[in-house]
Enzyme design. Structure first.
Site, mmCIF file in Angstrom:
data_model
loop_
_atom_site.group_PDB
_atom_site.id
_atom_site.type_symbol
_atom_site.label_atom_id
_atom_site.label_comp_id
_atom_site.label_asym_id
_atom_site.label_seq_id
_atom_site.Cartn_x
_atom_site.Cartn_y
_atom_site.Cartn_z
ATOM 1 N N HIS A 187 0.859 -1.173 0.000
ATOM 2 C CA HIS A 187 0.000 0.000 0.000
ATOM 3 C C HIS A 187 0.902 1.232 0.000
ATOM 4 C CE1 HIS A 187 -2.815 2.985 1.696
ATOM 5 N NE2 HIS A 187 -3.802 2.181 1.373
ATOM 6 N N ASP A 213 3.042 -4.002 7.976
ATOM 7 C CA ASP A 213 1.754 -3.347 7.775
ATOM 8 C C ASP A 213 0.676 -4.406 8.011
ATOM 9 O OD1 ASP A 213 -0.616 -2.330 6.817
ATOM 10 O OD2 ASP A 213 0.155 -1.765 4.849
ATOM 11 N N GLN A 220 -4.572 -5.121 6.993
ATOM 12 C CA GLN A 220 -5.511 -6.096 6.450
ATOM 13 C C GLN A 220 -5.438 -7.453 7.153
ATOM 14 O OE1 GLN A 220 -7.819 -5.286 4.343
ATOM 15 N NE2 GLN A 220 -7.039 -3.240 3.910
ATOM 16 N N LYS A 261 -10.658 -0.606 10.491
ATOM 17 C CA LYS A 261 -10.747 -1.797 9.661
ATOM 18 C C LYS A 261 -11.130 -3.036 10.471
ATOM 19 C CE LYS A 261 -7.380 -0.061 6.284
ATOM 20 N NZ LYS A 261 -8.300 0.268 5.194
ATOM 21 N N CYS A 312 -4.771 2.458 -3.751
ATOM 22 C CA CYS A 312 -3.547 2.986 -3.124
ATOM 23 C C CYS A 312 -2.379 2.017 -3.301
ATOM 24 C CB CYS A 312 -3.777 3.292 -1.644
ATOM 25 S SG CYS A 312 -5.009 4.564 -1.341
#
Length: 416
Positions: free
Chosen positions: A127, A204, A207, A230, A370
């Site tokens: 991302h 990261d 997700q 999220k 993104c």
């Protein structure tokens, strides 16, 4: 916290008031949870209860209301610690989200430790939030940015990754789960390899944390970032996990407010971890809402959530794959991936597909997500993205597929 003995999808859906909404006269089908997840009633109620009954600033007051707010705020930190299995509660820092968390690491750690000739290893899956901060850091320090290639299925090429790891590699910054292809990267294995050459690993987890059991100690990640919204919490709240030894050696990113310990005319000293990184009045309601979201997820059980999502993802991939002219990007089976599925339908622009689906009450994302370098790597400018969560059903997938077939017939078959 023990998970529910019997998991009922119908019971779960009833927890989300927004799922009763209609879009363009059609029952809402929300398939954009990778962008932001819907909020269960318990989270909404917890935030409202704070504002109605405990609203005060934290840490600064000795009066009852301030103490109550502080207990809720710090209680949320303890919930995050348990959720990701951090070794110590002081390793949990509250931020505005994944983007800010990664920028903190790039600024506070990266500028202190990198110099010309060093290397930062990233991948084409990243991302922008886990790419641009490292681009800027490389420009500022003279370090070199290197990219891990992907295999034919859109997964990290682990042979290429090992080849590019070397003593000059100082930071490895990778996504745990791709927000485009849904692939789950083997972070624990990668971390082991990275540590062998002395590199620090930044993950990261935006997700991953909402969909998978995350154990930062088992992953041995040095830094791990994720966003509250999220995983069913409020917007504007996020988490940066960092190993205590690393956090203690890096300077704060912002100054003022609660992170201050003592201020003289020419100098100041700062609070210990974690407060030295949390300048100003924090997002108190956001942290409390995040804690409530974590409590909700743990009441179901992250392993159970992952298993249900894997089953639904396999079903969706099979149904979507049967549509003639629909191309899926990334793995086309349900193994080692989450419910993020991107595709293009014939030669129809992704925005047209998303607009047509919206007329049927089906909300999906269209664009570059993104991740422009990944789009170019895949040879496209944009895709349609469907992202699943625990409130989605097979019946919703069936409606999606039927609508896509109708869209294809309208845009392609009727005009050829």
């Amino acid at each position: 916290m023990q998970s529910r003995e019997s998991y009922s999808m119908k019971e779960c859906r009833a927890d989300f008031p927004i799922l009763n909404e209609k879009i363009n006269g059609q029952p809402l089908i929300y398939l954009d949870s990778a962008a932001t997840a819907q909020k269960p009633a318990k989270v909404l109620a917890k935030v409202q209860d704070y504002y109605q009954h405990q609203n005060a600033n934290v840490h600064r007051g000795v009066y009852t209301l301030s103490q109550a707010a502080t207990d809720l705020y710090e209680g949320a930190r303890n919930q995050v610690q348990a959720f990701i299995n951090a070794a110590d509660w002081t390793e949990v820092l509250f931020t505005r989200g994944t983007t800010e968390s990664i920028n903190w690491v790039s600024t506070a750690y990266g500028q202190q430790h990198l110099q010309a000739g060093d290397e930062i290893l990233v991948s084409y899956l990243e991302h922008h939030s886990n790419l641009v901060p490292w681009q800027v850091l490389a420009q500022q320090t003279g370090a070199k940015l290197r990219y891990v290639e992907l295999d034919e299925a859109g997964r990290l090429d682990l042979v290429d990754l090992r080849h590019k790891l070397n003593p000059s590699t100082k930071i490895v910054a990778l996504t745990h789960v791709s927000n485009v292809t849904g692939v789950i990267n083997p972070i624990a294995q990668i971390t082991s390899w990275a540590h062998q050459v002395g590199a620090v690993v930044v993950v990261d987890g935006a997700q991953a944390a909402p969909h998978l059991p995350v154990d930062v100690q088992a992953l041995d990640a040095d830094f791990y970032a994720f966003s509250g919204h999220k995983l069913m919490g409020p917007t504007g709240i996020g988490v940066l996990y960092g190993k205590k030894a690393l956090l203690e050696e890096i300077p704060p990113v912002q100054y003022g407010g609660e992170m201050i310990e003592y201020v003289g005319l020419d100098e100041a000293t700062f609070q210990p971890l974690p407060w030295r990184f949390e300048a100003g009045t924090p997002n108190i309601a956001g942290a409390i809402g995040l804690g409530a979201a974590i409590e909700y997820l743990r009441s179901i059980g992250m392993a159970q959530i992952a298993a249900n999502e894997a089953q639904l993802t396999t079903y969706a991939l099979k149904k979507l794959g049967a549509i003639e002219g629909l191309q899926i990007y990334g793995p086309t089976n349900g193994q080692n991936r989450t419910g993020v599925i991107t595709f293009n339908l014939a030669d129809i622009h992704p925005h047209d597909v998303a607009t047509a689906l919206d007329q049927e009450g089906i909300e999906v994302r269209a664009g570059h997500h993104c991740a422009q370098p990944l789009m170019r790597y895949l040879g496209v400018t944009a895709t349609v993205r469907v992202s699943l969560y625990l409130y989605n059903t097979a019946a919703e997938i069936d409606r999606l597929v039927a609508s896509l077939v109708a869209i294809k017939e309208y845009f392609v078959d009727d005009f050829t």
